[in-house]
Write a protein that holds these residues in place. Sequence first.
Motif, short mmCIF file in Angstrom:
data_model
loop_
_atom_site.label_atom_id
_atom_site.label_comp_id
_atom_site.label_asym_id
_atom_site.label_seq_id
_atom_site.Cartn_x
_atom_site.Cartn_y
_atom_site.Cartn_z
N GLN A 154 101.74 71.32 16.94
CA GLN A 154 100.96 72.66 16.47
C GLN A 154 101.89 73.51 16.01
OE1 GLN A 154 100.52 75.02 19.94
NE2 GLN A 154 98.70 75.90 19.33
N LEU A 155 102.94 73.90 16.64
CA LEU A 155 103.98 74.81 16.09
C LEU A 155 104.73 74.32 14.77
CD1 LEU A 155 105.94 75.88 19.23
CD2 LEU A 155 104.68 77.21 18.01
N ALA A 156 105.01 73.14 14.68
CA ALA A 156 105.51 72.67 13.19
C ALA A 156 104.56 72.91 12.31
CB ALA A 156 105.52 71.08 13.58
N ARG A 157 103.51 73.37 12.30
CA ARG A 157 102.36 73.43 11.25
C ARG A 157 102.12 74.98 11.00
NH1 ARG A 157 100.28 68.36 11.81
NH2 ARG A 157 99.78 68.68 13.82
N ALA A 158 102.98 75.77 11.87
CA ALA A 158 102.50 77.28 11.81
C ALA A 158 103.22 77.93 10.45
CB ALA A 158 103.14 77.77 13.29
N PRO A 159 102.69 79.07 10.40
CA PRO A 159 103.46 79.89 9.43
C PRO A 159 104.87 80.11 9.91
CG PRO A 159 101.23 80.80 9.83
CD PRO A 159 101.34 79.69 10.75
N GLN A 160 105.76 80.54 9.01
CA GLN A 160 107.24 80.73 9.38
C GLN A 160 107.33 81.90 10.05
OE1 GLN A 160 109.63 78.74 8.54
NE2 GLN A 160 110.86 79.95 9.68
N ALA A 161 106.53 83.16 9.98
CA ALA A 161 106.64 84.07 10.57
C ALA A 161 106.48 84.00 12.02
CB ALA A 161 106.00 85.29 10.40
N LEU A 162 105.26 83.15 12.43
CA LEU A 162 104.88 82.90 13.78
C LEU A 162 105.96 81.88 14.41
CD1 LEU A 162 102.75 83.49 15.67
CD2 LEU A 162 101.55 81.33 14.89
N ARG A 163 106.46 80.92 13.63
CA ARG A 163 107.60 80.08 14.20
C ARG A 163 108.87 81.04 14.50
NH1 ARG A 163 108.65 75.53 10.64
NH2 ARG A 163 107.34 76.38 9.00
N ASP A 164 109.08 82.00 13.73
CA ASP A 164 110.34 82.69 13.97
C ASP A 164 110.22 83.43 15.25
OD1 ASP A 164 111.17 82.00 11.64
OD2 ASP A 164 110.83 84.04 10.64
N HIS A 165 109.22 83.55 16.00
CA HIS A 165 108.93 84.24 17.09
C HIS A 165 108.80 83.19 18.51
CE1 HIS A 165 107.85 87.59 14.63
NE2 HIS A 165 108.06 88.40 15.55
N SER A 166 108.81 81.87 18.05
CA SER A 166 108.65 80.83 19.05
C SER A 166 109.88 80.66 19.89
CB SER A 166 108.09 79.63 18.35
OG SER A 166 108.22 78.58 19.03
N VAL A 167 109.36 80.39 21.21
CA VAL A 167 110.58 80.05 22.08
C VAL A 167 110.22 78.44 22.69
CG1 VAL A 167 111.18 82.11 23.08
CG2 VAL A 167 109.18 81.26 23.88
N GLY A 168 109.32 77.92 21.79
CA GLY A 168 108.91 76.41 22.18
C GLY A 168 107.60 76.20 22.77
N HIS A 169 107.45 75.05 22.98
CA HIS A 169 106.08 74.70 23.45
C HIS A 169 106.10 74.23 24.97
CE1 HIS A 169 107.82 70.79 22.55
NE2 HIS A 169 106.96 70.12 23.32
N VAL A 170 104.82 74.19 25.59
CA VAL A 170 104.55 73.64 26.72
C VAL A 170 103.35 72.85 26.76
CG1 VAL A 170 104.38 74.52 29.22
CG2 VAL A 170 105.63 75.94 27.88
N HIS A 171 103.41 71.69 27.28
CA HIS A 171 102.46 70.89 27.28
C HIS A 171 101.35 71.35 28.35
CE1 HIS A 171 104.77 67.52 24.94
NE2 HIS A 171 103.81 68.11 24.34
N LEU A 172 100.04 70.98 27.89
CA LEU A 172 99.03 71.15 29.09
C LEU A 172 99.30 70.23 30.33
CD1 LEU A 172 96.13 71.60 26.51
CD2 LEU A 172 97.25 73.53 27.72
N SER A 173 98.58 70.78 31.36
CA SER A 173 98.63 70.11 32.66
C SER A 173 97.40 69.79 33.22
CB SER A 173 99.68 70.58 33.61
OG SER A 173 98.92 71.68 34.15
N THR A 174 97.23 69.03 34.28
CA THR A 174 95.91 69.01 34.80
C THR A 174 96.11 68.87 36.54
OG1 THR A 174 93.90 67.48 35.56
CG2 THR A 174 95.71 66.40 34.50
N PRO A 175 95.43 69.49 37.34
CA PRO A 175 95.56 69.24 38.88
C PRO A 175 95.48 67.63 39.00
CG PRO A 175 94.31 71.18 38.38
CD PRO A 175 94.60 70.58 37.17
N LEU A 176 94.72 67.07 38.17
CA LEU A 176 94.07 65.46 38.44
C LEU A 176 95.80 64.62 38.38
CD1 LEU A 176 91.18 65.32 36.31
CD2 LEU A 176 91.15 65.20 38.49
N ALA A 177 96.78 65.31 37.83
CA ALA A 177 97.86 64.38 37.66
C ALA A 177 98.67 64.42 39.19
CB ALA A 177 98.68 65.19 36.55
N VAL A 178 98.32 65.51 39.93
CA VAL A 178 99.34 65.37 41.05
C VAL A 178 98.81 64.25 41.89
CG1 VAL A 178 99.68 66.72 43.32
CG2 VAL A 178 99.09 67.96 41.29
N ASP A 179 100.00 63.56 42.37
CA ASP A 179 99.76 62.37 43.15
C ASP A 179 99.00 61.02 42.39
OD1 ASP A 179 101.72 63.01 44.88
OD2 ASP A 179 100.37 63.93 46.16
#
Length: 384
Positions: A154-179
């Motif tokens: 998603q970030l790789a396709r973002a406009p440069q100015a937005l990428r310049d503000h980026s601190v990276g990505h965080v994948h989504l999660s789900t409570p269903l993943a616990v155990d």
Amino acid sequence: MSRTVLMNAGPWLSVPPPGYGGIENVIATLVPELRRLGVRVVLASVDTSTLPVDERFSVFPDGQFSALQRPYNQVCGLAQAHLAGVVRQLHARDDIDLVHDHVEAVGLATLAAMGPDAPPVLHTLHWDLAKHPALYGQLDGGDRVRVNGVSASQLARAPQALRDHSVGHVHLSTPLAVDADRRPRPLKGDHVVVLGRINPGKGQDVAARLARRAGFPLVLAGPVGPYHRPADLAAAGADARQNPDVRFFLDEVAPHVDGDRVRWVGTVAGRERDDLVASARAMLFPLRWEEPGGTAVVESLALGTPVVATGRGCLPELIEHGRTGLLTDDEDQLGELVLAAGPLDPQECRREAAVRFTPAVMAQRYVELYDRVGQLAAPRLLAA
Ligand code: UDP
């Protein structure tokens, strides 16, 4: 010393959401874990939110989402009114260490426009970043405003100015993943499921055609525009066609829905949704857009259901071809891949989710980003 984060959920839906609500669900999943890690959370939402937090405030008594069906000139003040409430709070108090903002476009623009005395901001980009080019292409948040994505693609396709503000990505999660890997193995049926809003980007029309051609039973679950149940859509009459997703469903998907080989069951939730997914032979994503984050993808893994998908957007980051799913660039091949997914091991999928996509993993990553955003803003704070 504990950190206080103003979590800006926006004015659209309560947290947790009453039904469908991707962003509000992310916040409802993230906040309890942050508090477990010692973060104080002040929630900016609507009065009907019930998520336990340290403090909350709102501008609206309840979610304003349904107002978005009205013309622009009647609704353009809603997000601004909510943000004005956030700005009032930030001016009135000095205990907010960081704002974690989730309000599309208006949150980013308003918080970036605040003076240098405002706290650091992390704005999470939950969207397709091809939108809002005029805003994203000229963003200037200085050292104080940073953004994060929900996938690297998603970030790789973002406009440069937005990428310049980026601190990276965080994948989504789900409570269903616990155990997830410790739950009993799911009993598998024969059906394939597509879970999500019914619209061209999610490709339910492709799924329906493939099901009829390749001969597998297909269940389509999800809302069509504002309609959550087949009976509601049937009762809506001709006006419903004003909604583009309704037109897509009626013209491209419904002709294949025969109630037997291909079924549309409307929106499913809770236990019903989990059972439908866990018992499926595969979850199918015949994507026509660059899926930014893919909550339904990680939910499918957590429930032990391999993913068969076009390898667009975040899919290659979330799915390992041949182990947790099957990916292709050729939508015509998806039917064969569905039939080939049988040997993939549900336990591999659940193990993957239990390691990578739990709320605790997501919260830990956000705390790291809060640290980073604070450090990047620090020269400004020291100079002030
Ligand atoms: N969803 C649901 N019931 C449905 C269809 C979808 O609960 O009938 C949920 C799904 O489980 C997921 C969310 O809606 O949590 C969709 O999020 P995703 O990121 O997959 O897609 P988006 O709609 O945000 O593009």
